[in-house]
Design a protein around this motif. Sequence first.
Motif, PDB file in Angstrom:
ATOM      1  N   ALA A   1       0.958  -1.276   0.193  1.00 49.96           N
ATOM      2  CA  ALA A   1       0.181   0.117   0.060  1.00 49.96           C
ATOM      3  C   ALA A   1       0.837   1.345   0.127  1.00 49.96           C
ATOM      4  CB  ALA A   1      -0.936  -0.043   1.203  1.00 49.96           C
ATOM      5  N   LYS A   2       1.900   1.313   0.621  1.00 47.02           N
ATOM      6  CA  LYS A   2       2.836   2.324   0.853  1.00 47.02           C
ATOM      7  C   LYS A   2       3.852   2.527  -0.174  1.00 47.02           C
ATOM      8  CE  LYS A   2       2.622   2.537   6.011  1.00 47.02           C
ATOM      9  NZ  LYS A   2       3.274   2.494   7.103  1.00 47.02           N
ATOM     10  N   SER A   3       3.851   1.425  -1.031  1.00 48.16           N
ATOM     11  CA  SER A   3       4.852   1.741  -2.040  1.00 48.16           C
ATOM     12  C   SER A   3       4.798   2.783  -2.886  1.00 48.16           C
ATOM     13  CB  SER A   3       5.002   0.064  -2.987  1.00 48.16           C
ATOM     14  OG  SER A   3       3.693   0.100  -3.637  1.00 48.16           O
ATOM     15  N   LYS A   4       3.531   3.250  -3.372  1.00 41.45           N
ATOM     16  CA  LYS A   4       3.381   4.490  -4.169  1.00 41.45           C
ATOM     17  C   LYS A   4       4.192   5.485  -3.574  1.00 41.45           C
ATOM     18  CE  LYS A   4      -0.422   7.438  -5.777  1.00 41.45           C
ATOM     19  NZ  LYS A   4      -1.845   7.643  -5.889  1.00 41.45           N
ATOM     20  N   GLY A   5       4.549   5.697  -2.355  1.00 40.25           N
ATOM     21  CA  GLY A   5       5.012   6.764  -1.897  1.00 40.25           C
ATOM     22  C   GLY A   5       6.480   6.621  -1.391  1.00 40.25           C
ATOM     23  N   PHE A   6       7.144   5.753  -1.895  1.00 34.75           N
ATOM     24  CA  PHE A   6       8.519   5.317  -1.581  1.00 34.75           C
ATOM     25  C   PHE A   6       9.428   5.983  -2.479  1.00 34.75           C
ATOM     26  CE2 PHE A   6       7.722   0.572   0.083  1.00 34.75           C
ATOM     27  CZ  PHE A   6       7.183   0.982   1.201  1.00 34.75           C
ATOM     28  N   GLY A   7      10.587   6.578  -2.121  1.00 39.07           N
ATOM     29  CA  GLY A   7      11.435   7.239  -2.893  1.00 39.07           C
ATOM     30  C   GLY A   7      10.805   8.610  -3.128  1.00 39.07           C
ATOM     31  N   LYS A   8       9.868   9.007  -2.429  1.00 38.41           N
ATOM     32  CA  LYS A   8       9.396  10.429  -3.021  1.00 38.41           C
ATOM     33  C   LYS A   8       9.121  11.347  -1.537  1.00 38.41           C
ATOM     34  CE  LYS A   8       6.088   9.110  -6.340  1.00 38.41           C
ATOM     35  NZ  LYS A   8       4.562   9.079  -6.644  1.00 38.41           N
TER      36      LYS A   8
ATOM     37  N   TRP B   1      -2.821   9.840   4.836  1.00 33.11           N
ATOM     38  CA  TRP B   1      -2.197   9.500   3.623  1.00 33.11           C
ATOM     39  C   TRP B   1      -2.830   8.203   2.945  1.00 33.11           C
ATOM     40  CZ3 TRP B   1       0.937   5.906   1.093  1.00 33.11           C
ATOM     41  CH2 TRP B   1       1.750   6.276   0.044  1.00 33.11           C
ATOM     42  N   LEU B   2      -2.832   6.955   3.692  1.00 37.68           N
ATOM     43  CA  LEU B   2      -3.263   5.765   3.095  1.00 37.68           C
ATOM     44  C   LEU B   2      -5.031   5.940   2.727  1.00 37.68           C
ATOM     45  CD1 LEU B   2      -1.763   3.515   5.923  1.00 37.68           C
ATOM     46  CD2 LEU B   2      -1.286   3.551   3.335  1.00 37.68           C
ATOM     47  N   ALA B   3      -5.709   6.850   3.343  1.00 34.17           N
ATOM     48  CA  ALA B   3      -7.100   7.170   3.215  1.00 34.17           C
ATOM     49  C   ALA B   3      -7.322   7.652   1.768  1.00 34.17           C
ATOM     50  CB  ALA B   3      -7.766   7.757   4.093  1.00 34.17           C
ATOM     51  N   ASN B   4      -6.383   8.346   1.137  1.00 37.46           N
ATOM     52  CA  ASN B   4      -6.276   8.899  -0.197  1.00 37.46           C
ATOM     53  C   ASN B   4      -5.591   8.252  -1.460  1.00 37.46           C
ATOM     54  OD1 ASN B   4      -7.301  11.499   0.647  1.00 37.46           O
ATOM     55  ND2 ASN B   4      -5.495  12.050   1.522  1.00 37.46           N
ATOM     56  N   LEU B   5      -5.548   7.007  -0.800  1.00 35.88           N
ATOM     57  CA  LEU B   5      -4.895   6.064  -2.068  1.00 35.88           C
ATOM     58  C   LEU B   5      -6.174   5.585  -2.797  1.00 35.88           C
ATOM     59  CD1 LEU B   5      -2.451   3.769   0.110  1.00 35.88           C
ATOM     60  CD2 LEU B   5      -1.791   5.739  -1.612  1.00 35.88           C
ATOM     61  N   SER B   6      -5.655   5.139  -4.083  1.00 39.95           N
ATOM     62  CA  SER B   6      -6.744   4.433  -4.940  1.00 39.95           C
ATOM     63  C   SER B   6      -6.126   3.340  -5.651  1.00 39.95           C
ATOM     64  CB  SER B   6      -7.367   5.798  -5.931  1.00 39.95           C
ATOM     65  OG  SER B   6      -6.018   6.225  -6.838  1.00 39.95           O
ATOM     66  N   GLY B   7      -7.133   2.583  -6.450  1.00 37.70           N
ATOM     67  CA  GLY B   7      -6.558   1.408  -7.351  1.00 37.70           C
ATOM     68  C   GLY B   7      -5.985   0.379  -6.394  1.00 37.70           C
ATOM     69  N   TRP B   8      -5.150  -0.308  -6.678  1.00 43.18           N
ATOM     70  CA  TRP B   8      -4.595  -1.629  -6.029  1.00 43.18           C
ATOM     71  C   TRP B   8      -3.871  -1.041  -4.754  1.00 43.18           C
ATOM     72  CZ3 TRP B   8       0.459  -2.426  -4.866  1.00 43.18           C
ATOM     73  CH2 TRP B   8       1.366  -1.541  -5.710  1.00 43.18           C
ATOM     74  N   GLN B   9      -3.379   0.153  -4.628  1.00 43.35           N
ATOM     75  CA  GLN B   9      -2.721   0.354  -3.420  1.00 43.35           C
ATOM     76  C   GLN B   9      -3.728   0.442  -2.266  1.00 43.35           C
ATOM     77  OE1 GLN B   9      -1.495   2.542  -6.191  1.00 43.35           O
ATOM     78  NE2 GLN B   9       0.738   1.922  -5.884  1.00 43.35           N
ATOM     79  N   ALA B  10      -4.796   1.248  -2.778  1.00 44.63           N
ATOM     80  CA  ALA B  10      -6.029   1.255  -1.559  1.00 44.63           C
ATOM     81  C   ALA B  10      -6.676  -0.210  -1.179  1.00 44.63           C
ATOM     82  CB  ALA B  10      -7.089   2.148  -2.141  1.00 44.63           C
ATOM     83  N   ARG B  11      -6.572  -0.957  -2.188  1.00 47.95           N
ATOM     84  CA  ARG B  11      -7.179  -2.188  -1.757  1.00 47.95           C
ATOM     85  C   ARG B  11      -5.882  -3.174  -1.080  1.00 47.95           C
ATOM     86  NH1 ARG B  11      -8.609  -1.648  -7.448  1.00 47.95           N
ATOM     87  NH2 ARG B  11      -6.996  -3.054  -8.028  1.00 47.95           N
ATOM     88  N   ALA B  12      -4.773  -2.859  -1.428  1.00 46.55           N
ATOM     89  CA  ALA B  12      -3.641  -3.467  -0.326  1.00 46.55           C
ATOM     90  C   ALA B  12      -3.678  -3.028   1.069  1.00 46.55           C
ATOM     91  CB  ALA B  12      -2.343  -3.097  -0.933  1.00 46.55           C
ATOM     92  N   ASN B  13      -4.241  -1.732   1.183  1.00 47.54           N
ATOM     93  CA  ASN B  13      -4.353  -1.219   2.527  1.00 47.54           C
ATOM     94  C   ASN B  13      -5.707  -1.963   2.978  1.00 47.54           C
ATOM     95  OD1 ASN B  13      -3.719   0.450   4.853  1.00 47.54           O
ATOM     96  ND2 ASN B  13      -5.652   1.635   4.122  1.00 47.54           N
ATOM     97  N   SER B  14      -6.587  -2.423   2.266  1.00 48.23           N
ATOM     98  CA  SER B  14      -7.879  -2.751   2.902  1.00 48.23           C
ATOM     99  C   SER B  14      -7.414  -4.228   3.159  1.00 48.23           C
ATOM    100  CB  SER B  14      -8.985  -2.905   1.794  1.00 48.23           C
ATOM    101  OG  SER B  14      -9.433  -1.438   1.551  1.00 48.23           O
ATOM    102  N   ALA B  15      -6.667  -4.993   2.235  1.00 53.23           N
ATOM    103  CA  ALA B  15      -6.219  -6.077   2.659  1.00 53.23           C
ATOM    104  C   ALA B  15      -5.509  -6.533   3.828  1.00 53.23           C
ATOM    105  CB  ALA B  15      -5.450  -6.866   1.393  1.00 53.23           C
TER     106      ALA B  15
ATOM    107  N   ARG C   1       7.587  13.730   1.139  1.00 52.02           N
ATOM    108  CA  ARG C   1       6.381  13.894   1.453  1.00 52.02           C
ATOM    109  C   ARG C   1       5.731  15.101   0.869  1.00 52.02           C
ATOM    110  NH1 ARG C   1       6.024  15.206   7.675  1.00 52.02           N
ATOM    111  NH2 ARG C   1       6.901  17.093   6.813  1.00 52.02           N
ATOM    112  N   ARG C   2       6.216  16.190   0.459  1.00 55.87           N
ATOM    113  CA  ARG C   2       5.626  17.176  -0.215  1.00 55.87           C
ATOM    114  C   ARG C   2       5.258  17.065  -1.768  1.00 55.87           C
ATOM    115  NH1 ARG C   2      10.651  20.612   0.804  1.00 55.87           N
ATOM    116  NH2 ARG C   2      11.851  19.926  -0.905  1.00 55.87           N
ATOM    117  N   ASP C   3       5.855  15.970  -2.137  1.00 55.54           N
ATOM    118  CA  ASP C   3       5.811  15.386  -3.704  1.00 55.54           C
ATOM    119  C   ASP C   3       4.879  14.257  -3.665  1.00 55.54           C
ATOM    120  OD1 ASP C   3       7.455  17.440  -4.512  1.00 55.54           O
ATOM    121  OD2 ASP C   3       9.179  16.128  -4.385  1.00 55.54           O
ATOM    122  N   GLY C   4       4.126  14.040  -2.528  1.00 52.19           N
ATOM    123  CA  GLY C   4       3.098  12.701  -2.691  1.00 52.19           C
ATOM    124  C   GLY C   4       3.693  11.650  -1.961  1.00 52.19           C
ATOM    125  N   GLY C   5       4.998  11.736  -1.355  1.00 55.86           N
ATOM    126  CA  GLY C   5       5.587  10.614  -0.813  1.00 55.86           C
ATOM    127  C   GLY C   5       4.791  10.276   0.543  1.00 55.86           C
ATOM    128  N   PHE C   6       5.167   8.931   1.234  1.00 54.31           N
ATOM    129  CA  PHE C   6       4.322   8.780   2.367  1.00 54.31           C
ATOM    130  C   PHE C   6       4.641   9.636   3.372  1.00 54.31           C
ATOM    131  CE2 PHE C   6       4.519   6.363   6.404  1.00 54.31           C
ATOM    132  CZ  PHE C   6       3.134   6.000   6.308  1.00 54.31           C
TER     133      PHE C   6
END
Length: 130
Positions: A22-29, A44-58, A31-36
């Motif tokens: 779920a957090k992989s979308k923000g790795f290497g960025k 931050w996690l609540a604003n995820l979408s797609g498979w990352q949001a589903r990973a957080n739900s899983a 915070r001000r650029d959308g990183g975790f």
Amino acid sequence: MTMAQICLLVACLLPLGCTWLAKSKGFGKRRRDGGFDNHRPREWLANLSGWQARANSAQANSWEALPIFMAGLFVAHQHQASQATVDALAMGFIAARLGFIALYLADLASLRSLVWAAGLAACVALFFVS
């Protein structure tokens, strides 16, 4: 360690793997650029979408599934159930959880629910083996 104990350890680590996904979308960025955002991780996690949001739900569902699995193993141990049976049910639970996570990520909701039920059935069966 028995196979059931190894499965218990795996079950405890599965939510962490989902969190990493779920957090992989923000790795290497930054915070001000959308990183975790570790200051506001839930927002931050609540604003995820797609498979990352589903990973957080899983991840959340993996935490929710853990207590009944642990309780089932405990009861099976108290009943001095056959270790081979307990191991088989524990491996079945882990297989179901891995399938559940994969199906959640793939957004296959109906099949995911079926696999979830199989994992629950393995947990319930642990209460009745002796």
